[in-house]
Scaffold this active site. Structure first.
Site, PDB file in Angstrom:
ATOM      1  N   SER A  18       0.807  -1.241   0.000  1.00 12.56           N
ATOM      2  CA  SER A  18       0.000   0.000   0.000  1.00 12.56           C
ATOM      3  C   SER A  18       0.833   1.281   0.000  1.00 12.56           C
ATOM      4  O   SER A  18       0.439   2.289   0.580  1.00 12.56           O
ATOM      5  CB  SER A  18      -0.949   0.053   1.216  1.00 12.56           C
ATOM      6  N   ASP A 152       8.749 -11.132  -0.664  1.00 10.20           N
ATOM      7  CA  ASP A 152       7.673 -12.128  -0.732  1.00 10.20           C
ATOM      8  C   ASP A 152       8.149 -13.304  -1.571  1.00 10.20           C
ATOM      9  O   ASP A 152       8.776 -13.103  -2.625  1.00 10.20           O
ATOM     10  CB  ASP A 152       6.430 -11.562  -1.441  1.00 10.20           C
ATOM     11  N   GLU A 154       6.412 -15.237  -3.441  1.00 13.00           N
ATOM     12  CA  GLU A 154       5.787 -15.314  -4.768  1.00 13.00           C
ATOM     13  C   GLU A 154       6.300 -14.270  -5.762  1.00 13.00           C
ATOM     14  O   GLU A 154       6.043 -14.368  -6.949  1.00 13.00           O
ATOM     15  CB  GLU A 154       4.260 -15.283  -4.679  1.00 13.00           C
ATOM     16  N   CYS A 386     -25.192  -0.509 -14.105  1.00 15.94           N
ATOM     17  CA  CYS A 386     -25.227  -1.964 -14.253  1.00 15.94           C
ATOM     18  C   CYS A 386     -26.286  -2.573 -13.325  1.00 15.94           C
ATOM     19  O   CYS A 386     -27.469  -2.418 -13.596  1.00 15.94           O
ATOM     20  CB  CYS A 386     -23.835  -2.547 -14.049  1.00 15.94           C
ATOM     21  N   LEU A 387     -25.897  -3.206 -12.202  1.00 18.85           N
ATOM     22  CA  LEU A 387     -26.925  -3.721 -11.300  1.00 18.85           C
ATOM     23  C   LEU A 387     -27.847  -2.590 -10.845  1.00 18.85           C
ATOM     24  O   LEU A 387     -29.048  -2.805 -10.642  1.00 18.85           O
ATOM     25  CB  LEU A 387     -26.277  -4.410 -10.084  1.00 18.85           C
ATOM     26  N   MET A 389     -28.860  -0.105 -12.610  1.00 17.55           N
ATOM     27  CA  MET A 389     -29.845   0.072 -13.683  1.00 17.55           C
ATOM     28  C   MET A 389     -30.877  -1.052 -13.616  1.00 17.55           C
ATOM     29  O   MET A 389     -32.090  -0.829 -13.708  1.00 17.55           O
ATOM     30  CB  MET A 389     -29.125   0.081 -15.035  1.00 17.55           C
ATOM     31  N   HIS A 512     -20.620   0.395 -17.859  1.00 17.91           N
ATOM     32  CA  HIS A 512     -19.868   1.032 -16.771  1.00 17.91           C
ATOM     33  C   HIS A 512     -19.172   2.305 -17.256  1.00 17.91           C
ATOM     34  O   HIS A 512     -18.006   2.256 -17.634  1.00 17.91           O
ATOM     35  CB  HIS A 512     -18.812   0.070 -16.235  1.00 17.91           C
ATOM     36  N   GLU A 514     -17.998   4.646 -15.590  1.00 17.44           N
ATOM     37  CA  GLU A 514     -16.900   5.032 -14.693  1.00 17.44           C
ATOM     38  C   GLU A 514     -15.548   4.526 -15.195  1.00 17.44           C
ATOM     39  O   GLU A 514     -14.510   5.062 -14.804  1.00 17.44           O
ATOM     40  CB  GLU A 514     -17.173   4.554 -13.263  1.00 17.44           C
TER      41      GLU A 514
HETATM   42  N1  GLN Z   1     -25.141  -8.893 -11.561  1.00 20.35           N
HETATM   43  C1  GLN Z   1     -25.572  -8.205 -12.714  1.00 20.35           C
HETATM   44  C2  GLN Z   1     -25.325  -9.005 -13.984  1.00 20.35           C
HETATM   45  O1  GLN Z   1     -24.567  -9.932 -13.996  1.00 20.35           O
HETATM   46  C3  GLN Z   1     -24.940  -6.824 -12.812  1.00 20.35           C
HETATM   47  C4  GLN Z   1     -23.434  -6.866 -12.923  1.00 20.35           C
HETATM   48  C5  GLN Z   1     -22.776  -5.552 -12.579  1.00 20.35           C
HETATM   49  O2  GLN Z   1     -23.367  -4.706 -11.916  1.00 20.35           O
HETATM   50  N2  GLN Z   1     -21.526  -5.380 -12.990  1.00 20.35           N
HETATM   51  O3  GLN Z   1     -25.893  -8.711 -15.013  1.00 20.35           O
END
Ligand code: GLN
Length: 540
Positions: A18, A152, A154, A386-387, A389, A512, A514
């Site tokens: 970090s 580390d 790894e 996404c979710l 929406m 997305h 963002e």
């Molecule tokens: N879970 C939902 C889907 O698979 C939305 C995915 C998300 O928000 N990235 O469609």
């Protein structure tokens, strides 16, 4: 620059995790880009997952998706936001991916009966991947961030791969920058260099001499201390760079500039300085960011809110959009699991806008739906991603279309009203990580929609990461009641954007946005959403 002349900078970390290797790499890249070089950054992660796609956000924060649909480490988000240059599958490599390709080749008989070993087979594969972007001819400088901390177990194959590359390419094509911590001991009133000395020694034990040391510190590093670090760590005094704590990560390029980091790097790589860094846009952004003329409070409703990194790109997009509006955006995290009919008014009190976050699975889903009902009815600006929406579609189905158990088949496979459902062709894929619609897809916007006003263009592309879709069987009913499809994927006729006719700002997007907001190109949807929140606040 010719492709066999590309330069490689490796960034390792010592003392603790970090320290901000990702932000440092992105900031150095920004400076070199501002001097006219074509720069990219890649990240090598020492974990065994083949990619971070299947990782819980609580583990490593958000999963960042590239244009070509790779699920990658969130540091790639920083790289894109700082540089404004797209990354790809090749920019993120994990130990799992390296082993998978070596083992696959072993199964195919490619090694002709030889014993397959970490050295040379794994280290060769790592080197091949370290060189890929430089050899494409598209970049002058490739910065490679090595995940984890020196020492580390790894990380060892990566360090060995870098050692061999430096030997092959020579000192002027390959340098090592080691990021370390110089802690301040309160009881002694002193900055301490010993941890840095030890971590540089640890690196040396693996055969790597750091060329430049970047010291994270809470207090300025005095000259004597720099000299001491230089002497004991075997570097030039001007190669000891101070990286002080900053208020915003976007200050880091300017701080590095002040320390002369770009000059030192270019001198070591035997590259010309070209021109002074052109950072006019960057500075203008910082000045807007630091001198807001107004402020808004936006609620971020999600189930991973305890961990800031889970919504990294959304939070950064608000910073970009806030600066564009000269407005301080205060993001208030709201755990969706805690929202219910009785407390929703109190939970969302004093907010000027609400964003409902992406996510998977049904934890906290009813709280999201309850929050959406409230902002829809109270005409508070709403942005669903996404979710988020999908939840606004479910809410509208239940409360406006009166489809009582409307749901997504992700949460309730037996619902009578699957308003969000999986596409037929995806239903047959069962392997996790293989079923998603990932990466960039086209979207065509309808004119006379808010979305079109925002984008000022009919054809856009946005990045996706989901399995489920708006179920077109219900589209007519939704539109009849005022929830409109504002954008559709032209190839598959999938609804990408919904918006409410009768609401000042209510937009849900299946993609997305963002992931595409950068410092110099803030995403138009975020800019417009912040503006809507400012208007809402203003109207009181
Ligand atoms: N879970 C939902 C889907 O698979 C939305 C995915 C998300 O928000 N990235 O469609």
């Amino acid at each position: 620059m010719k492709k066999d002349q590309a330069r490689y900078i490796f960034v390792t970390g010592g003392v603790t995790s970090s320290l901000g290797k990702g932000i440092f790499s992105a900031s150095l890249a920004k400076l070199l880009q501002a001097r006219g070089f074509r720069v990219t950054i890649q990240k090598f992660d020492p974990y065994i997952n083949v990619d971070p796609g299947t990782l819980n956000p609580y583990e490593h924060g958000e999963c960042y998706v590239t244009e070509d649909g790779a699920e990658t480490d969130l540091d790639l988000g920083h790289y894109e936001r700082f540089l404004g240059v797209e990354t790809s599958q090749a920019n993120n490599v994990t130990t799992g991916a390296v082993y998978l390709s070596v083992i696959t080749r072993e199964r195919e008989g490619e090694f002709l009966g030889k014993t397959v070993q970490v050295i040379p087979h794994i280290t060769d594969e790592i080197q091949r991947r370290m060189l890929v972007l430089g050899e494409s001819g598209e970049y002058d400088i490739v910065i490679t961030e090595i995940g984890g901390t020196v020492g580390d177990i790894e990380s060892l194959p990566y360090i060995e791969a870098v050692r061999q590359l430096k030997w092959k390419l020579g000192d002027s094509r390959c340098i090592i920058i080691h990021l370390t911590l110089v802690p301040y001991l309160n009881s002694a009133h002193e900055l301490k260099t010993k941890p840095t000395q030890h971590s540089v020694k640890l690196l040396l034990e693996s055969g790597l001499q750091a060329d430049i040391l970047v010291c994270r510190t809470e207090h300025p590093l005095p000259k004597e201390l720099r000299r001491k670090i230089a002497l004991f760590c075997n570097v030039n005094i001007n190669s000891v760079i101070e990286a002080a704590d900053v208020k915003t990560i976007y200050d880091v390029p300017l701080n590095l500039l002040e320390e002369g980091a770009d000059d030192i790097v270019l001198a070591k790589l035997k590259l010309p300085k070209k021109h002074e860094p052109d950072l006019a846009n960057w500075k203008a952004f910082l000045s807007r960011l630091k001198n807001p003329t107004s402020s808004v409070r936006i609620g971020l409703v999600g189930k991973y809110v305890e961990l800031q990194d889970a919504y990294k790109s959304i939070l950064e997009s608000f910073i970009h959009a806030g600066a564009a509006n000269e407005c301080k955006v205060q993001v208030i995290s709201i755990q969706s699991e805690h929202i219910n009919d009785n407390n929703v008014a109190e939970k969302l009190a004093d907010l000027d806008g609400v964003l409902v976050a992406p996510g998977f699975g049904d934890r906290g889903i009813e709280g999201k739906i309850t929050a959406i009902k409230y902002v829809r009815e109270h005409k508070i600006p709403f942005f669903g991603i996404c979710l988020g929406m999908q939840c606004c579609v479910i809410e509208f189905g239940r409360n406006v279309l009166k489809l009582k158990d409307a749901h997504s088949t992700e949460m309730n496979p037996n619902t009578k009203h699957p308003v969000i459902d999986m596409m037929e062709e995806q239903k047959h894929v069962t392997e996790k990580g293989g079923t998603m619609r990932l990466g960039s897809y086209d979207c065509r916007l309808y004119k006379k929609t808010k979305a079109f006003e925002v984008y000022r263009s009919q054809n856009i592309t946005e990045r996706h990461r989901h399995r489920y879709e708006f179920n077109n069987t219900y589209l007519k009913d939704y539109e009849a009641k005022g929830m409109m499809a504002a954008g559709v994927n032209p190839q598959q006729n999938l609804v990408e954007i919904v918006e409410l006719k009768d609401h000042p700002w209510f937009i849900g997007v299946q993609f997305h946005p963002e992931l595409k907001s950068t410092v110099e190109n803030p995403h138009p949807l975020f800019v417009a959403f912040v503006k809507a929140a400012m208007d809402y606040k203003h109207q009181g």
